[in-house]
Design an enzyme around this catalytic site. Structure first.
Site, PDB file in Angstrom:
ATOM      1  N   LYS A   1       0.789  -1.215  -0.063  1.00 24.15           N
ATOM      2  CA  LYS A   1      -0.157   0.004  -0.147  1.00 24.15           C
ATOM      3  C   LYS A   1       0.833   1.159  -0.088  1.00 24.15           C
ATOM      4  O   LYS A   1       0.381   2.212  -0.660  1.00 24.15           O
ATOM      5  CB  LYS A   1      -0.980  -0.031   1.287  1.00 24.15           C
ATOM      6  CG  LYS A   1      -1.998  -0.928   0.915  1.00 24.15           C
ATOM      7  CD  LYS A   1      -3.320  -0.849   1.805  1.00 24.15           C
ATOM      8  CE  LYS A   1      -4.475  -1.622   1.584  1.00 24.15           C
ATOM      9  NZ  LYS A   1      -5.657  -1.784   2.376  1.00 24.15           N
TER      10      LYS A   1
ATOM     11  N   LYS B   1      -4.290  -8.377  -6.399  1.00 25.19           N
ATOM     12  CA  LYS B   1      -5.755  -8.574  -5.816  1.00 25.19           C
ATOM     13  C   LYS B   1      -6.657  -7.551  -6.169  1.00 25.19           C
ATOM     14  O   LYS B   1      -6.412  -6.500  -6.633  1.00 25.19           O
ATOM     15  CB  LYS B   1      -5.657  -8.809  -4.396  1.00 25.19           C
ATOM     16  CG  LYS B   1      -5.831  -7.295  -3.546  1.00 25.19           C
ATOM     17  CD  LYS B   1      -6.012  -7.988  -2.035  1.00 25.19           C
ATOM     18  CE  LYS B   1      -6.110  -6.865  -1.225  1.00 25.19           C
ATOM     19  NZ  LYS B   1      -7.078  -6.684  -0.395  1.00 25.19           N
TER      20      LYS B   1
ATOM     21  N   LYS C   1     -11.184  -2.377  -3.538  1.00 23.30           N
ATOM     22  CA  LYS C   1     -12.073  -1.304  -3.674  1.00 23.30           C
ATOM     23  C   LYS C   1     -11.492   0.001  -4.405  1.00 23.30           C
ATOM     24  O   LYS C   1     -12.008   0.641  -5.132  1.00 23.30           O
ATOM     25  CB  LYS C   1     -12.575  -1.061  -2.409  1.00 23.30           C
ATOM     26  CG  LYS C   1     -13.462  -1.843  -1.627  1.00 23.30           C
ATOM     27  CD  LYS C   1     -13.830  -1.114  -0.235  1.00 23.30           C
ATOM     28  CE  LYS C   1     -13.656  -2.205   0.785  1.00 23.30           C
ATOM     29  NZ  LYS C   1     -12.385  -2.117   1.448  1.00 23.30           N
TER      30      LYS C   1
HETATM   31  N1  AQP Z   1      -9.343  -9.675  -3.315  1.00 29.52           N
HETATM   32  C1  AQP Z   1      -9.636 -10.091  -2.397  1.00 29.52           C
HETATM   33  N2  AQP Z   1     -10.051 -11.552  -2.314  1.00 29.52           N
HETATM   34  C2  AQP Z   1     -10.498 -12.047  -1.092  1.00 29.52           C
HETATM   35  N3  AQP Z   1     -10.621 -11.208   0.079  1.00 29.52           N
HETATM   36  C3  AQP Z   1     -10.372  -9.964  -0.028  1.00 29.52           C
HETATM   37  N4  AQP Z   1     -10.479  -8.975   0.769  1.00 29.52           N
HETATM   38  C4  AQP Z   1     -10.134  -7.783   0.285  1.00 29.52           C
HETATM   39  N5  AQP Z   1      -9.882  -8.081  -0.844  1.00 29.52           N
HETATM   40  C5  AQP Z   1      -9.848  -9.296  -1.223  1.00 29.52           C
HETATM   41  C6  AQP Z   1     -10.950  -9.106   2.001  1.00 29.52           C
HETATM   42  O1  AQP Z   1     -11.893  -8.538   2.672  1.00 29.52           O
HETATM   43  C7  AQP Z   1     -12.095  -8.163   3.844  1.00 29.52           C
HETATM   44  C8  AQP Z   1     -12.188  -6.554   4.232  1.00 29.52           C
HETATM   45  O2  AQP Z   1     -11.208  -5.873   3.557  1.00 29.52           O
HETATM   46  P1  AQP Z   1     -10.724  -4.530   3.828  1.00 29.52           P
HETATM   47  O3  AQP Z   1     -11.714  -3.702   3.299  1.00 29.52           O
HETATM   48  O4  AQP Z   1     -10.568  -4.276   5.438  1.00 29.52           O
HETATM   49  O5  AQP Z   1      -9.242  -4.186   3.395  1.00 29.52           O
HETATM   50  P2  AQP Z   1      -8.671  -4.604   2.178  1.00 29.52           P
HETATM   51  O6  AQP Z   1      -8.042  -6.021   2.310  1.00 29.52           O
HETATM   52  O7  AQP Z   1      -7.482  -3.570   1.766  1.00 29.52           O
HETATM   53  O8  AQP Z   1      -9.825  -4.424   0.953  1.00 29.52           O
HETATM   54  P3  AQP Z   1      -9.576  -3.707  -0.243  1.00 29.52           P
HETATM   55  O9  AQP Z   1     -10.842  -3.978  -1.094  1.00 29.52           O
HETATM   56  O10 AQP Z   1      -8.290  -3.931  -0.951  1.00 29.52           O
HETATM   57  O11 AQP Z   1      -9.694  -2.116   0.304  1.00 29.52           O
HETATM   58  P4  AQP Z   1      -8.840  -1.116  -0.211  1.00 29.52           P
HETATM   59  O12 AQP Z   1      -8.871  -0.969  -1.510  1.00 29.52           O
HETATM   60  O13 AQP Z   1      -9.645  -0.075   0.717  1.00 29.52           O
HETATM   61  O14 AQP Z   1      -7.490  -1.151   0.467  1.00 29.52           O
HETATM   62  C9  AQP Z   1     -10.726  -8.676   4.463  1.00 29.52           C
HETATM   63  O15 AQP Z   1     -10.976  -9.868   5.233  1.00 29.52           O
HETATM   64  C10 AQP Z   1      -9.923  -9.004   3.223  1.00 29.52           C
HETATM   65  O16 AQP Z   1      -9.243 -10.130   3.535  1.00 29.52           O
END
Ligand code: AQP
Length: 334
Positions: free
Chosen positions: A111, A196, A199
């Site tokens: 990140k 991955k 969002k």
């Molecule tokens: N691509 C993914 N595949 C499987 N699981 C995923 N998770 C996130 N992306 C994937 C799971 O979703 C939960 C919530 O995640 P989060 O919003 O707390 O943070 P993150 O992992 O950083 O998710 P994003 O979508 O990538 O958010 P941003 O873009 O804001 O950083 C977690 O259980 C995560 O494992």
């Protein structure tokens, strides 16, 4: 009943990755666990954000979770900033965690990218707050996507050191077990099978949002990156074909089956047919969630009342645990 805690950042509309890696499992776990689910808005400000939209994004996340099947009667659903015990314990745990441990966190490296000196200190200590989120409820099981595995190992290291330093090794904080479930525990970007799905990816084409309409889902799947070979007939044939593996994994997860079963039906054929079948499956399963989310968002007063009630119930569980931790580290009580 074992106690579950899990959280999701209100940093945008949840993606298919969030849904398959986490939220869908949260829904199932409600049947046989005591569940605490949280829109982690404190985590959401660790990266640049718009203060004008954060509150509404938090409501939208709550609506998405309820629409996906989280029942706020059976589970506790709340937003993190409303329960102050999280930050009180996080500070104590920041003083337990070692810098060397945080330096190893790969999500921080991903990140922060090349601009590591200029990201917030909050992004760096993010995994310690995450440890506090779980430990402040003495939760023992945490359903997450595969990307969070390393953070949970760190949470266990921090808990163990706290127990050793302040409790003579007695297990004040329990051991946390990650629940990483299903064939789509890591859903990859539709544009790049090595990244991955996220969002906050700048490209909307890289992800399926839970609110995407049927035409958008069909278009995104049609445009998803693939390779020129037909689908293999066996899972071994997906080795070194990350994009194909990703789409088959999504199909398997949505059908509650495995790679081999999907390939028995679709193997040997080109991606055209398979993508059409996958889009139809996604539209059938996700459209009802999008519809329900829109309905819930027409009544924000009800969402706010659900979050308020959840925060009260969460505080009632967390307060005695954080107070005990404060006592164990020796703070003056007057
Ligand atoms: N691509 C993914 N595949 C499987 N699981 C995923 N998770 C996130 N992306 C994937 C799971 O979703 C939960 C919530 O995640 P989060 O919003 O707390 O943070 P993150 O992992 O950083 O998710 P994003 O979508 O990538 O958010 P941003 O873009 O804001 O950083 C977690 O259980 C995560 O494992």
């Amino acid at each position: 009943m074992q106690r579950i805690f899990s959280g999701i950042q209100p940093t945008g509309i949840p993606t298919l990755g969030n849904y398959l890696g986490a939220v869908r499992n949260w829904v199932k776990l409600q049947d046989d666990h005591e569940c605490i689910y949280c829109a982690v808005d404190l985590h959401a400000i660790t990266q640049p954000h718009d203060p004008k939209t954060l509150a509404q994004a938090t409501r939208e996340m709550a609506a998405a979770l309820i629409a996906a099947g989280i029942d706020p009667q059976r589970s506790i659903l709340f937003h993190q900033s409303a329960v102050h015990a999280h930050v009180r314990l996080a500070w104590i745990l920041e003083c337990v965690a070692r810098i060397g441990w945080l330096n190893r966190m790969t999500q921080f490296k991903d990140k922060a990218g090349k601009d590591r000196e200029n990201v917030s200190a909050g992004l760096y200590t993010y995994p310690v707050l995450m440890a506090a989120d779980i430990l402040v409820y003495h939760a023992t099981r945490v359903p997450v996507g595969d990307d969070q595995r390393q953070h949970l190992e760190l949470a266990n290291d921090i808990a163990q050191k706290f127990n050793f330093d302040f409790c003579g090794g007695e297990p004040f904080f329990p051991v946390i077990e990650p629940l990483i479930l299903g064939p789509a525990a890591r859903v990859m970007s539709l544009r790049d099978g090595s990244k991955k799905m996220s969002k906050s990816d700048p490209s909307d084409q890289s992800r399926i949002n839970l609110t995407d309409d049927p035409d958008t889902i069909a278009l995104k799947i049609r445009r998803a990156k693939t390779d020129p070979e037909p689908l293999p007939t066996e899972p071994a044939g997906l080795e070194s074909r990350p994009e194909a593996r990703n789409l088959v994994g999504i199909y398997a997860a949505m059908e509650d089956t495995d790679y081999a079963t999907v390939l028995r039906t679709h193997g040997g054929r080109g991606f055209g047919d398979f993508k059409r079948a996958l889009a139809d499956l996604l539209i059938a399963k996700l459209s009802p969630i999008a519809g329900e989310m829109r309905r819930l968002l027409d009544d924000t007063a009800t969402i706010d009342a659900i979050l308020r009630d959840g925060a009260q119930r969460a505080s009632a569980l967390a307060e005695p645990i954080v107070q005990e931790a404060e006592k164990l580290v020796g703070f003056l009580r007057v």
